[in-house]
Design a protein around this motif. Structure first.
Motif, mmCIF file in Angstrom:
data_model
loop_
_atom_site.group_PDB
_atom_site.id
_atom_site.type_symbol
_atom_site.label_atom_id
_atom_site.label_comp_id
_atom_site.label_asym_id
_atom_site.label_seq_id
_atom_site.Cartn_x
_atom_site.Cartn_y
_atom_site.Cartn_z
ATOM 1 N N HIS A 1 -5.316 -1.026 -5.854
ATOM 2 C CA HIS A 1 -5.707 0.377 -5.998
ATOM 3 C C HIS A 1 -6.910 0.525 -6.927
ATOM 4 C CE1 HIS A 1 -1.494 1.828 -4.643
ATOM 5 N NE2 HIS A 1 -2.376 2.048 -3.683
ATOM 6 N N THR B 1 -1.709 8.260 -3.243
ATOM 7 C CA THR B 1 -2.399 7.149 -2.609
ATOM 8 C C THR B 1 -2.237 7.265 -1.094
ATOM 9 O OG1 THR B 1 -0.462 5.712 -2.733
ATOM 10 C CG2 THR B 1 -1.977 5.674 -4.602
ATOM 11 N N THR C 1 -0.593 -4.733 -6.463
ATOM 12 C CA THR C 1 -0.837 -3.423 -5.859
ATOM 13 C C THR C 1 -1.675 -2.565 -6.789
ATOM 14 O OG1 THR C 1 1.276 -3.557 -4.674
ATOM 15 C CG2 THR C 1 0.222 -1.403 -4.796
ATOM 16 N N SER C 2 -1.419 -2.649 -8.076
ATOM 17 C CA SER C 2 -2.248 -1.909 -9.036
ATOM 18 C C SER C 2 -3.677 -2.406 -9.012
ATOM 19 C CB SER C 2 -1.665 -2.044 -10.447
ATOM 20 O OG SER C 2 -0.421 -1.386 -10.555
ATOM 21 N N GLY D 1 -7.869 5.107 -9.038
ATOM 22 C CA GLY D 1 -7.523 3.837 -9.640
ATOM 23 C C GLY D 1 -7.236 3.840 -11.117
ATOM 24 N N ASN E 1 -8.865 7.801 -3.008
ATOM 25 C CA ASN E 1 -7.588 7.348 -3.548
ATOM 26 C C ASN E 1 -7.124 8.180 -4.739
ATOM 27 O OD1 ASN E 1 -5.372 5.654 -4.372
ATOM 28 N ND2 ASN E 1 -6.748 4.678 -5.830
ATOM 29 N N SER F 1 -3.541 2.882 -12.032
ATOM 30 C CA SER F 1 -3.347 1.486 -11.657
ATOM 31 C C SER F 1 -4.082 0.550 -12.610
ATOM 32 C CB SER F 1 -3.835 1.274 -10.227
ATOM 33 O OG SER F 1 -3.013 1.965 -9.305
ATOM 34 N N ASP G 1 -3.054 8.731 -8.928
ATOM 35 C CA ASP G 1 -3.771 7.510 -9.279
ATOM 36 C C ASP G 1 -5.196 7.803 -9.720
ATOM 37 O OD1 ASP G 1 -3.649 4.749 -9.657
ATOM 38 O OD2 ASP G 1 -4.610 4.352 -7.751
ATOM 39 N N PRO H 1 0.792 -1.232 0.000
ATOM 40 C CA PRO H 1 0.000 0.000 0.000
ATOM 41 C C PRO H 1 0.822 1.279 0.000
ATOM 42 C CG PRO H 1 -0.897 -1.579 1.580
ATOM 43 C CD PRO H 1 0.449 -2.090 1.150
#
Length: 809
Positions: free
Chosen positions: A363, A60, A359-360, A703, A107, A706, A700, A50
């Motif tokens: 997110h 993030t 991780t992508s 998202g 996010n 990501s 990001d 994270p």
């Protein structure tokens, strides 16, 4: 790189890697490509870091959150100013002083401060002898921390602060459980900074009940992007109230409260907001504190609701009542994440690739966010409590339309069709409560108007194209059609312009008359950008109309989808044509510079010239043919001497940090030169994404960045908004298995995949040769098995024959 799990912190680095690999990889079960399949990741949570994106502008946050959760319990770091934070969403990896752990976040939002950050809760070990509101530089009631004493994993965040307090946080969907272990010999106090949301607040209140060991209250706030210089003052207003209730397992030894600079020892109530002007906020606000015996380990359970105090209590009892502990709740959160992330199992990569990928994906699945309580009530956009409609599972919000329609909504539709259907219904519900207006950036229940275009039309049409149901498609289409055809008074307003204009189809009457947005009478961010956004939205509506059997609408919107041609100036420069703003009298706005953002929104003419993903053939024709267009595209990604230029900073070339050009690497497929898509996508993956805090190229944006990475690493990408076809490139993993709920499984094998095997030499679909660089819409529903033959040298013949490149219409 910061530790991403307790395993990595507990063991020496030399031992971690092999043990982690054994723990996270297990043999794959048999499937269509099992003969030579490697082990696939079976515990993806262990690969999520994270902290990726918490530096370098990713914005993030590392705190505890579940998939699509309402609660996200994460640090608010401070640079020494109680009205500022380390980054847009409260946390920056390089800012190592914290003034609280807030319960809500968004996010990757790009404006600073961003949104939410409500109710920061801070453990302190100093005497309560002055008001925290008067601590304007966060000198007294804040603490430093060291990353060596910090860890984060999906659903849990832990840090031992320099003041000696170990803070361990975890969450359910609508509640949180925290454990605060105070050191011996110092005071032990928790501050509840009720008014100190990231953007400030209009009002806040707190009520402490010593007998029941509970604290409750609320904050009235909003002001998303309210500090921006390009229209932010229009959003310095409240639109939601967050209610909370918290219970503790330890008796209070002292209680108190504060209002502005006045400390009130023994008080059990307080009220007062901070306002939204940053200079005027300093020294203002209210909150309360509860103290415990020295050396106490205190468990706190807290529930929230956007509807009522009763809703917060019900959410807490339903999700974190009884014997819930940090350990039990964190375990459930980890299981929830493994279930969601496990919809995509990959193998044949390395540790860094697994970390980047999962991780992508993590997110990408943080949003949309729940805003409805366990009883189905939620805050309406009309300011009144509402209830989810029949057949709807939950109400979701936080819609960054202009950003998300490029990749995130497609990934959501593919992997989470049930949540996505509820989200589509949620946006329809909000529009009905907002006079039929679909706002382009919805935060909680607030229409913020941020960015440009009509992304709701694009988003809902894309959901329909990708087989998402669970929402009233006919009602949604009719409402979005009305927004696109019936002028609204807000369309003539300049309030909030340029960045947060109120009109969702600005000056629509004039737009339909001229067939472009006049820059001098636009009431929008930029005439050329608005025309391109309108063309894409209308194309999407046209595709949706055809699905619904509305042929007249389909033809009308298809025609409007070509309005981009009216802002393409073939003689913009001596050498080439570009998209360009023009005034209402038909004249081009000048002087023209392809590196300028005049007429555009967060991008230059050089970038926006490619923003016609729905008509690549038409754009190529306007430029002089596919070969000319491909040569120009080469110059967008490379310098004149052939070196890559994909890192941003050059206004004439590709910018991976923002959305208008994210689709451009894939345009080569439509120009019959797919090998260039393959090498360009791989270059962007390799040079712009990575592990560690700076592992994202830019914000990001709920998202979006990501999701781009997830698609790119799978060798797939949505062809265009409003469509369900997928473009092909080269996967980075040797094997992939996607198991979306309610759809046929998708398996991908690419035995030669690796950092040097960039180029596609052939593809088989379900065992049959597939000479095209794209997949039909039916593939999403039916699934199937894709086999890629990859090599280190470009194959300039595959998918280049007439009829094999993607079809625009």
């Amino acid at each position: 790189m910061p530790p991403s799990s307790r395993m990595s912190r507990a063991l020496p680095a030399a031992l971690c890697a092999p043990l982690l690999a054994l723990a996270l990889i297990a043999p794959s079960s048999p499937d269509a490509n099992a003969e030579a399949a490697p082990d696939l990741v079976t515990d993806p949570v262990g690969y999520v870091d994270p902290f990726i994106g918490t530096a370098g502008g990713g914005n993030t946050y590392p705190g505890a959150v579940r998939p699509f959760g309402m609660v996200s319990w994460s640090p608010t770091t401070t640079p020494g100013d109680q009205t500022d934070t380390g980054a847009a969403n409260g946390y920056h990896y390089d800012t190592t002083r914290v003034r609280g752990f807030a319960l809500t976040h968004v996010n990757g939002a790009g404006c600073h401060p961003g949104a939410a950050g409500d109710l920061p809760i801070m453990p302190v070990t100093v005497p309560m002898d002055s008001s925290p509101g008067a601590d304007t530089t966060d000198e007294i009631y804040a603490s430093d921390f060291d990353h060596e004493n910090e860890s984060a994993e999906p659903g849990r965040y832990t840090v031992t602060l320099a003041n000696g307090v170990n803070t361990d946080l975890t969450v359910t969907d609508r509640a949180g459980v925290g454990e605060f272990s105070f050191p011996e010999g110092d005071p032990a106090t928790l501050l509840l900074r009720t008014s100190n949301s990231l953007n400030g607040s209009e009002e806040a209140e707190i009520d402490i009940d010593e007998e029941t060991r509970t604290v409750s209250g609320s904050v009235l706030t909003g002001s998303f992007c309210g500090q921006r210089a390009n229209g932010g003052e229009n959003n310095r207003r409240s639109y939601y109230r967050l209610h909370f209730t918290a219970s503790f397992d330890t008796d209070f030894s002292e209680v108190g409260a504060w209002e502005d600079d006045e400390l009130m020892p023994g008080a059990t109530t307080a009220s007062g907001g901070e306002g939204y002007d940053r200079d005027a906020r300093r020294g203002r606000g209210s909150g309360g504190y509860v103290s415990f015996p020295e050396g106490s380990t205190v468990q706190m359970r807290v529930g929230v609701s956007y509807v009522s105090a009763e809703g917060a209590r019900a959410n807490l009892e339903a999700e974190a009542g009884g014997y819930a502990t940090v350990e039990t709740v964190a375990e459930r959160a980890s299981q929830a994440w493994n279930e969601r992330l496990g919809a995509v199992a990959v193998g044949g990569g390395n540790e860094d690739l697994y970390t980047e990928f999962y991780t992508s994906l993590y997110h990408s699945l943080l949003q949309p966010n729940l805003v409805s309580d366990v009883d189905g009530r939620y805050p309406g956009m009309d300011g009144e409590p509402q209830r989810i409609v029949d057949g709807q599972g939950a109400q979701y919000s936080n819609f960054s339309g202009w950003d998300q329609y490029r990749a995130q909504i497609q990934l959501s539709a593919l992997l989470e069709p049930e949540v996505t259907g509820d989200f589509a219904q949620s946006l329809l519900n909000f529009s009905e409560q907002n006079g039929g207006v679909w706002d382009r950036w919805v935060h909680v229940n607030g229409p913020t108007h941020v960015m440009t275009g009509d992304p709701s039309a694009i988003t809902l049409a894309t959901f329909a194209a990708m087989g998402v149901d669970g929402f009233d498609a006919e009602a949604a289409y009719a409402s979005l059609r009305a927004q696109a055809t019936e002028p609204h008074p807000d369309g003539l307003s300049d309030a909030g312009c340029p960045g947060q204009c109120e009109g969702q189809r600005p000056n629509l009457e004039r737009y339909l008359e001229l067939e472009y947005a006049p820059h001098d009478d636009c009431h929008c961010w930029g005439g050329a950008a608005e025309t391109l956004e309108g063309s894409l939205a209308d194309h999407s509506l046209g595709r949706w109309a055809r699905r619904l059997g509305l042929e007249e609408d389909a033809e009308m919107f298809a025609d409007r989808g070509g309005y981009w041609r009216n802002v393409f100036d073939p003689e913009a420069t001596e050498d080439a044509g570009y998209m360009r703003a023009r005034d209402g009298d038909g004249s081009w706005v000048g002087p023209f510079d392809p590196a300028s953002e005049s007429g555009f929104a967060q991008g230059t003419a050089a970038t926006y010239t490619w923003m016609v993903p729905h008509d690549v053939g038409g754009l190529a024709e306007a430029m002089g043919g596919p070969d000319v267009a491909a040569e120009r595209l080469d110059g967008f990604f490379r310098t004149p001497d052939g070196e890559w230029s994909v890192g941003g900073g050059d206004p004439l070339r590709y910018d991976p940090t923002n959305q208008p050009g994210l689709h451009t690497p894939w345009l080569y497929n439509g120009l019959a030169q797919p090998w260039k898509t393959q090498e360009t996508v791989r270059e962007v993956i390799a040079s712009q994404y990575g592990t560690g805090p700076a592992g994202l190229p830019g914000n990001d944006d709920l998202g979006t960045m990501s999701a781009w990475y997830v698609f790119a690493s799978l060798g797939l990408f949505p062809q265009a908004p409003g469509r369900g076809e997928l473009l092909l490139s080269s996967p980075v993993f040797t094997h992939v298995r996607l198991t979306p709920p309610g759809r046929g499984p998708i398996t991908i094998s690419a035995p030669e995949a690796g950092p040097d095997s960039v180029y596609v030499h052939g593809v088989r679909l379900n065992g049959n040769g597939h000479p095209r660089s794209w997949l039909p819409e039916s593939f999403l529903e039916e699934g199937g098995h894709l086999e890629f033959d990859l090599g280190t040298e470009a194959d300039t013949t595959w998918a280049t024959a007439p009829g094999e490149p993607p079809v625009d219409r």
